[in-house]
Design a protein around this motif. Structure first.
Motif, short mmCIF file in Angstrom:
data_model
loop_
_atom_site.label_atom_id
_atom_site.label_comp_id
_atom_site.label_asym_id
_atom_site.label_seq_id
_atom_site.Cartn_x
_atom_site.Cartn_y
_atom_site.Cartn_z
N ALA A 200 0.83 -1.20 0.00
CA ALA A 200 0.00 0.00 0.00
C ALA A 200 0.87 1.26 0.00
N ILE A 201 2.10 1.13 0.50
CA ILE A 201 3.04 2.25 0.53
C ILE A 201 4.38 1.76 -0.02
N VAL A 202 4.97 2.55 -0.91
CA VAL A 202 6.29 2.24 -1.46
C VAL A 202 7.20 3.45 -1.28
N VAL A 203 8.39 3.19 -0.75
CA VAL A 203 9.40 4.24 -0.61
C VAL A 203 10.57 3.85 -1.50
N SER A 204 10.87 4.68 -2.49
CA SER A 204 11.91 4.34 -3.48
C SER A 204 13.07 5.33 -3.43
N GLY A 205 14.24 4.82 -3.83
CA GLY A 205 15.44 5.65 -3.90
C GLY A 205 16.07 5.58 -5.28
N GLY A 206 16.73 6.67 -5.66
CA GLY A 206 17.39 6.72 -6.96
C GLY A 206 18.84 7.13 -6.87
N ARG A 207 19.31 7.76 -7.93
CA ARG A 207 20.70 8.17 -8.01
C ARG A 207 21.09 9.10 -6.85
N GLY A 208 20.12 9.91 -6.39
CA GLY A 208 20.39 10.86 -5.32
C GLY A 208 20.75 10.24 -3.99
N THR A 209 20.52 8.93 -3.84
CA THR A 209 20.91 8.28 -2.57
C THR A 209 22.42 8.13 -2.47
N GLY A 210 23.09 8.16 -3.63
CA GLY A 210 24.53 7.93 -3.63
C GLY A 210 24.89 6.51 -3.22
N GLY A 211 23.91 5.63 -3.24
CA GLY A 211 24.15 4.23 -2.85
C GLY A 211 23.81 3.95 -1.41
N ASN A 212 23.49 4.99 -0.63
CA ASN A 212 23.12 4.81 0.77
C ASN A 212 21.61 4.74 0.89
N PHE A 213 21.08 3.53 1.02
CA PHE A 213 19.64 3.33 1.12
C PHE A 213 19.14 3.29 2.56
N ASP A 214 20.01 3.58 3.53
CA ASP A 214 19.58 3.54 4.93
C ASP A 214 18.42 4.49 5.21
N PRO A 215 18.45 5.75 4.71
CA PRO A 215 17.29 6.62 4.96
C PRO A 215 16.01 6.11 4.31
N ILE A 216 16.15 5.48 3.12
CA ILE A 216 14.99 4.93 2.42
C ILE A 216 14.39 3.79 3.24
N GLU A 217 15.24 2.89 3.68
CA GLU A 217 14.76 1.72 4.42
C GLU A 217 14.23 2.11 5.80
N GLY A 218 14.84 3.12 6.41
CA GLY A 218 14.36 3.58 7.72
C GLY A 218 12.94 4.11 7.63
N LEU A 219 12.68 4.95 6.62
CA LEU A 219 11.33 5.49 6.46
C LEU A 219 10.35 4.39 6.06
N ALA A 220 10.79 3.49 5.20
CA ALA A 220 9.92 2.39 4.78
C ALA A 220 9.49 1.55 5.98
N ASP A 221 10.42 1.25 6.86
CA ASP A 221 10.08 0.44 8.04
C ASP A 221 9.16 1.20 8.99
N ALA A 222 9.34 2.52 9.08
CA ALA A 222 8.48 3.32 9.95
C ALA A 222 7.05 3.35 9.41
#
Length: 317
Positions: A200-222
């Motif tokens: 129902a909710i998707v949080v995606s990351g792109g080039r702007g992450t610089g390869g660090n998906f920790d903020p993406i995964e943190g928000l996704a888990d929240a």
């Protein structure tokens, strides 16, 4: 009232949410009849769930002859059931396997096919997003039995008990349908997050992450969300292809899509444009993604997302 066949998407008898959505759609078109292809020992559990969400009939096809092969035997079994019941429509979850089954079935029974519908109303008349998401169209099958694959999250499951009459159906599977056999498989590693195409909710990351998906995964888990990635992120080796959202990846249609560090190229937009609400976080205020969004944040995702996560965690539950 004519039957509407719904092919059940399940894992070892556990019915997945997109099937319950299809049952809700089937009620608009006629009498919902579920088609369960699986082991006889799994059918009872599945039947209880299907009945609770409106299935008037449940056709059980023992998969003894089907298990271990690719989709051709399932299409053949469904063809025989369609010929027996003459349904008003056949609804299938829109995924890799579902769309192949639908395509094979359409050829076998000489009927029209609509894929990736985001809505189905009486008629049946479908709504689709086409040409890489640039147009929204309504369409209707004009020949034979309408066969429609529907994207997950296109309807809300309706818990309303049906008769749930179980009927065994013995399909005859030809040798020709057994031309491709699965010789090995391994279960997907569990992440604790929902399946990307069903979330129902998707949080995606792109080039702007610089390869660090920790903020993406943190928000996704929240948020209890699935994690996605753009083609640029996948091509850079930051995430496997199974995470890719886009024209050459997975097509998603969640209630909420959060794009972070993603420019919004047409390839990516084609995979998420039918999301109900779209939020973007990007440092570039001229990024094309902002033309598409409901809410936009011009800022560094590495600062914005941890703050959003911190605000979201106390609100969980």
């Amino acid at each position: 009232m004519s039957e509407v066949l719904v092919l059940v998407d399940h894992v070892d008898g556990a019915v997945r949410k997109p099937t319950l959505e299809l049952l809700a759609i089937a009620k608009r078109l006629g009498e919902p009849s579920a088609v369960f292809i699986g082991g006889a020992d799994q059918a009872t559990t599945a039947a209880e769930k299907l009945k609770a969400f409106g299935a008037e009939k449940i056709y059980v096809v023992d998969d003894a002859q089907i298990k271990g092969y690719l989709v051709a035997p399932k299409a053949e079994a469904l063809q025989q059931l369609v010929e027996k019941t003459t349904p008003a429509a056949v609804l299938i979850v829109s995924g890799y396997e579902g769309k192949e089954i639908a395509g094979r079935l359409a050829i076998k029974i000489g009927s029209g096919l609509i894929t990736d519908a985001t809505d189905v109303q009486e008629g049946p008349v479908t709504t689709q997003s086409v040409f890489a998401g640039n147009y929204t169209v309504t369409a209707k099958v004009t020949q034979g039995t309408p066969i429609i694959t529907v994207k997950p999250n296109s309807a809300t499951p309706e818990e309303s008990a049906g008769a749930g009459a179980v009927e065994q159906f013995a399909a005859t599977i030809s040798d020709a349908a057994k031309g491709a056999q699965i010789v090995a498989s391994q279960p997907r590693q569990a992440t604790g997050r929902p399946e990307l195409t069903e979330a129902a909710i998707v949080v995606s990351g792109g080039r702007g992450t610089g390869g660090n998906f920790d903020p993406i995964e943190g928000l996704a888990d929240a948020l209890g969300a699935a994690v996605g990635a753009s083609r640029a992120a996948v091509d850079s080796g930051w995430k496997p292809h199974s995470f890719q959202v886009g024209q050459t990846g997975k097509v998603v249609s969640p209630q909420l899509y959060v794009a972070n560090g993603i420019s919004g190229a047409i390839q990516h937009r084609a995979g998420m444009q039918t999301s109900k609400t779209i939020v973007a976080v990007n440092k570039d205020e001229e990024a094309p993604i902002f033309e598409l969004v409901d809410f936009g944040v011009v800022g560094d995702l590495h600062s914005v997302l941890p703050a959003a996560t911190e605000e979201s965690n106390p609100r969980k539950g």
